[in-house]
Design a protein around this motif. Structure first.
Motif, PDB file in Angstrom:
ATOM      1  N   CYS B  41      13.311 -24.790  14.763  1.00  0.00           N
ATOM      2  CA  CYS B  41      13.427 -23.361  14.453  1.00  0.00           C
ATOM      3  C   CYS B  41      14.841 -22.942  14.062  1.00  0.00           C
ATOM      4  N   CYS B  46      12.675 -23.171  20.310  1.00  0.00           N
ATOM      5  CA  CYS B  46      11.674 -24.241  20.455  1.00  0.00           C
ATOM      6  C   CYS B  46      12.117 -25.401  21.320  1.00  0.00           C
ATOM      7  N   CYS B  49      15.712 -29.330  19.736  1.00  0.00           N
ATOM      8  CA  CYS B  49      17.073 -29.777  19.468  1.00  0.00           C
ATOM      9  C   CYS B  49      17.869 -29.965  20.759  1.00  0.00           C
ATOM     10  N   CYS B  61      21.148 -26.277  18.245  1.00  0.00           N
ATOM     11  CA  CYS B  61      21.114 -25.412  17.059  1.00  0.00           C
ATOM     12  C   CYS B  61      21.856 -24.108  17.301  1.00  0.00           C
TER      13      CYS B  61
HETATM   14  S1  FES Z   1      15.695 -24.366  19.656  1.00  0.00           S
HETATM   15 FE1  FES Z   1      14.479 -24.800  17.922  1.00  0.00          FE
HETATM   16  S2  FES Z   1      15.816 -26.024  16.774  1.00  0.00           S
HETATM   17 FE2  FES Z   1      17.041 -25.422  18.404  1.00  0.00          FE
END
Ligand code: FES
Ligand code: FES
Lengths: 761, 156
Positions: B41, B46, B49, B61
């Motif tokens: 995302c 999400c 990462c 991220c």
């Molecule tokens: S929380 Fe989704 S890519 Fe970092």
């Protein structure tokens, strides 16, 4: 005991189900790709990099509906670091794939917010994004429509001036947003309603939801100067992707090789073509490899949500619980192009019931939303939600247990289905009985708690499939399949090959090959892989057994008819029984150089006989009267798998489908403003279920063998998302004494319904 | 103008140059070829990462590459000791707690961070800790069981 004689390789036995004692099938070995996935080594769509690759980015329309007057890319092209820009002018008209062409790069109009208008390849993402800002697009804004009922009105803004409703006789001569009408059923519903003691009629609405795969679409493409292309990316169907991409880019199919990466979820949403032809075109124009990946915002705005729906359902029954007639009319919008699964919705609506009088009408509608894509049992969850809600209400009205009511009307072997064909073998009744006997059906409920039941159906599909097995010199076996592994299917392929050959699971390894290594395979969709690719593997293994027997006969110098295959060994039989020591697969493989060279098996076919699939879900909820919040207390999925090859992954399919259904029922929703723009294009506002929202999801695997598969396998991937919408609505109705006719049942909607009910009292 | 950063990743000294707006996730994936952490995302929603920075679970991220100067980063690539899987990795395999596996690297990193903090978490604690890691395939059931099993094994 599994055994076969040294038959000619072409006779690989029958597709018919044959009972057997399984050794490997039905166990739960570790999957071959598992270690790579827990260590981060597995390579998904965006994990591939090529030397010197450029970054590709797409410019998307901010408007939901507009004429595309002009696109000026000159300033973007002049920006240092920009190596290629493509627009509609780079793609020739394509009759065979017209809608896909118009979707991947808008032509005369943009049809939804997020519609691709141009794309850039540059030496860095920052430069690519800067270049997008320098592209000058002139739009002539048109009125838009995003609601299905609005889009069907005569004065609605028209998306396609050449869309004349299919399935209406005579075909209309004025264009509309109604792409098609279909009708299924039999008997006389009016006469059936005459016989009813009680009739309930209701309207329902469901919101569009997204498949919500965690991995955004991504690919890497390269095209050589002599026009050979290679493409790597996440897709559910690399053969179809190859064919469509080659056609759109104007390449021979043989000149494009597509490799399916590991795929981070799809659920139907990666049966699609979006970035790939654009990526190939950028690679072709720039002469360099190009990598593209969607952002999450792009995934929501420009890749496949499911249909939203508006539905009317009317069902009548007698006081003793016999349904006398069922009628449904479902209207689905599937975004800006044809393809809303209204036909599947109409077909599945009443599939659980044996009805004398049934009629279901489906309307397929276009709106200014992204082109819809398949989502797990496409079209079924919505219509089944509507029907199963009314069924629940009828059972309550006559004071009958909802499972007994369903049992009384359930489709059984030999019944004519509501969509036409006669059911041959189905496990619906078994799932209902298992639900009734499940301990979760007896647990006492507290205040504000309720229990819901619903059943659901999916067809399951077969399709074009081929697979190759190669026996290695050391006696291990390599399987090549052409269907991307989306949930552990490589493990089940290895199990089936090991079962047939009589060798241990860990001596078989399956890979998903690229498009140059196998013949055409249909996409991983329709719950078809374990059924179709699995059966191809079984038949390829049987071909190998025939050859192994021939080689053993040669080594022993006896007729091949006198050799049989048992438990991974060639054994002399008949008059020669006991004359020679059995030969293992490894021994025959080791000697293969002297008996005719490599040993391989292959099977290609158009798979038929995918057994229908039914499931029943049980769910307990608690509704907070203060906030309208619904908590899932207990959830049980009961589904017929025919035969579970790898029971853990079958359970996983049941659980995953149920939880997607929970999201659809309670939270998930594409929210559009009056401006026709999506208001929640991100995981924060489009909220998928998270771990803390849920309890454990109990599962019961029912096994009623599919007569059309040697092991009895039925597809299991899709049915699990069909019952939850209704099961949860029924549970909420039981808990709060409300009939929720609109999904999602988000807290504000429930609270509003509670307040309305209080006001009415 | 590139920024020079010295850091430690999975115990090894690493130096890289990145642009000011590049996230740690971009640096890991695009500059260091550590593609275990995924971009689901890029907005912190999400958990695909997930990494640790000085032992603390973080969305890479939401962290800039330039911020990790002098810090210690742990990624999924560093969880196994050579070929020996960490108990959480093994239990995810044993429980079939993955389908597509794209969330799995994030799940591994997040669950390991939980168990290091709390060796005996309740189911509810596991569910709340893991609420930042989306999994669309499994419905979480088998993931929660895998974490419970790993916790039991690590307690011995
Ligand atoms: S929380 Fe989704 S890519 Fe970092
Ligand atoms: S296994 Fe696919 S997202 Fe978790």
């Amino acid at each position: 005991m599994a055994s076969s004689t040294g038959e000619a390789p072409e006779s690989k036995g029958t597709h018919q189900y044959q009972p057997r004692d399984f050794k490997v099938v039905g166990t739960t070995p570790l999957r071959p790709d598992g270690v790579d996935k827990v260590t981060g080594r597995a390579r998904f769509g965006a994990d591939m990099n090529l030397p010197g690759q450029l970054v590709g980015k797409v410019l998307r329309s901010p408007h939901p509906h507009a004429k595309l007057v002009s696109i000026d890319t000159s300033e973007a092209e002049a920006l240092p670091g920009v190596k290629a820009v493509v627009t509609r002018d780079d793609f020739a008209e394509n009759e065979a794939h017209h809608d896909i062409l118009c979707n991947i790069m808008a032509r005369d109009k943009v049809l939804y917010e997020g519609h691709a208008v141009a794309a850039v390849a540059a030496t860095s993402r920052a430069i690519a994004l800067k270049a997008l800002k320098k592209i000058k697009v002139v739009y002539d804004i048109l009125p838009h429509v995003t609601d299905v009922d609005e889009a069907m009105k005569a004065d609605a803004p028209i998306l396609h001036d050449d869309m004349f409703t299919h399935g209406v006789d005579p075909m209309p001569t004025t264009a509309s947003n109604i792409a098609g009408r279909c009708e299924f059923g039999h008997g006389d519903v009016d006469a059936g309603f005459e016989q009813a003691d009680i009739i309930i009629e209701r309207n329902f609405k469901t919101a569009a939801t997204h498949q919500g795969y965690i991995e955004p679409h991504a690919c890497v493409a390269t095209v050589t100067s002599d026009d050979y292309g290679e493409l790597w990316g996440c897709t559910q169907g690399h053969f179809v992707l190859r064919n469509v991409s080659a056609s759109l880019v104007g390449m021979d199919v043989s000149k494009l090789r597509v490799t399916a990466s590991e795929i981070g979820g799809g659920f139907g949403g990666k049966t699609t073509v979006f970035l790939e032809p654009v990526c190939l075109m950028l690679a072709k124009k720039s002469g360099k490899p190009v990598k593209m990946a969607m952002t999450r915002d792009e995934v929501f705005k420009a890749s496949g949500p499911t249909a939203s729906s508006s539905m009317d359902v009317k069902i009548g029954c007698t006081k003793d619980g016999r349904i006398t007639a069922g009628f449904a009319e479902v209207r689905y919008q599937g975004g800006a192009f044809r393809g809303a699964p209204a036909d599947f919705g109409a077909m599945c609506a009443f599939a659980c019931y044996a009805l004398e009088n049934v009629k279901a009408i489906g309307w397929e509608v276009v709106t200014n939303r992204p082109k819809g894509a398949a989502y797990r049992a496409p079209g079924a969850p919505m219509s089944v939600y509507a029907v199963e809600s009314v069924v629940d209400e009828l059972a309550k009205a006559i004071d009958m247990d909802p499972i007994d009511f369903r049992l009384k009307n359930a489709a059984r072997n030999g019944d004519k289905s509501s969509y036409g064909p006669k059911f041959e073998s189905l496990g619906l009744v078994e799932t209902l009985e298992a639900a009734k006997n499940h301990p979760n059906y007896q647990i006492p409920l507290g205040p504000n708690q309720g229990r819901g039941v619903a059943s659901g159906f999916w067809f399951n599909f077969g399709g074009e499939t081929c697979s190759t097995l190669n026996v290695n010199q050391d006696g291990t076996v390599a399987i090549s399949v052409g269907t991307p592994d989306i949930g552990g299917s490589r493990a089940s392929m290895c199990q089936m090959a090991a079962e047939e050959l009589g060798i241990p699971y860990d001596q078989v390894r399956a890979i998903v090959t690229d498009t140059s290594s196998l013949g055409f395979n249909d996409t991983t969709e329709g719950s078809r892989v374990t059924f179709s690719s699995g059966m191809a593997v079984i038949f390829a293994a049987r071909e190998i057994i025939g050859k192994l027997c021939e080689r053993a006969a040669m080594m022993w110098d006896i007729p091949v008819e006198a050799v049989k295959w048992e438990e991974g060994k060639a054994i002399p039989a008949g008059a020669n029984a006991g004359d020679f020591e059995p030969l293992t697969l490894a021994e025959i493989a080791d000697a293969a150089g002297g008996t005719g060279g490599p040993i391989a098996g292959h099977h290609e076919y158009n798979a038929d006989g995918a057994g229908v699939s039914f499931g029943t879900h049980l769910v307990d909820t608690e509704v907070d009267p203060e906030t309208g919040f619904v908590k899932i207390l207990r959830y049980t999925v009961i589904q017929d798998a025919g035969k579970a090859i790898h029971p853990s992954y079958v359970e996983g399919q049941f659980q995953g489908g149920a939880v997607q259904g929970i999201g659809w029922a309670l939270n998930e929703e594409y929210i559009y403003g009056d401006d026709g723009k999506l208001q929640n294009a991100g995981f924060l506002d489009y909220r998928l279920p998270v771990a803390s929202d849920l309890p454990m999801i109990d599962t019961v695997i029912v096994e009623v063998p599919n007569p059309g598969h040697p092991y009895g396998v039925r597809g299991v991937g899709e049915t699990g998302i069909v019952p939850p919408l209704a099961a949860i609505a029924n549970s909420v109705s039981d808990a709060a004494n409300l009939r929720m006719t609109e999904l999602p049942m988000s807290p504000p909607r429930i609270l509003k319904a509670i307040h309305q009910a209080e006001a009415a009292e | 103008m590139g920024i020079h950063v010295s850091t430690k990743i999975n115990g090894d000294d690493v130096e890289f140059v990145c642009d000011a707006e590049e996230t740690l996730l971009d640096v890991l994936r695009d500059r260091l070829n550590l593609t275990g952490a995924k971009e689901g995302c890029a907005t912190g929603d999400c958990g695909a990462c997930s990494v640790t920075i000085d032992g603390r679970l973080t969305c890479s991220c939401l962290t800039l590459g330039a911020e990790v100067e002098g810090r210690e980063i742990g990624t999924v690539e560093g969880v196994a000791k050579g070929n020996e899987l960490h108990p959480i990795q093994q239990k995810i395999l044993d429980n079939a707690a993955l389908q597509c596996g794209v969330c799995t690297p994030g799940i591994v990193v997040a669950a390991k961070a939980l168990l290091e903090k709390k060796p005996d978490p309740s189911e509810e604690e596991i569910r709340y800790w893991m609420a930042g890691n989306l999994c669309r395939c499994t419905g979480y059931d088998k993931i929660i069981r895998a974490i419970q099993d790993a916790a039991a094994e690590m307690r011995g």
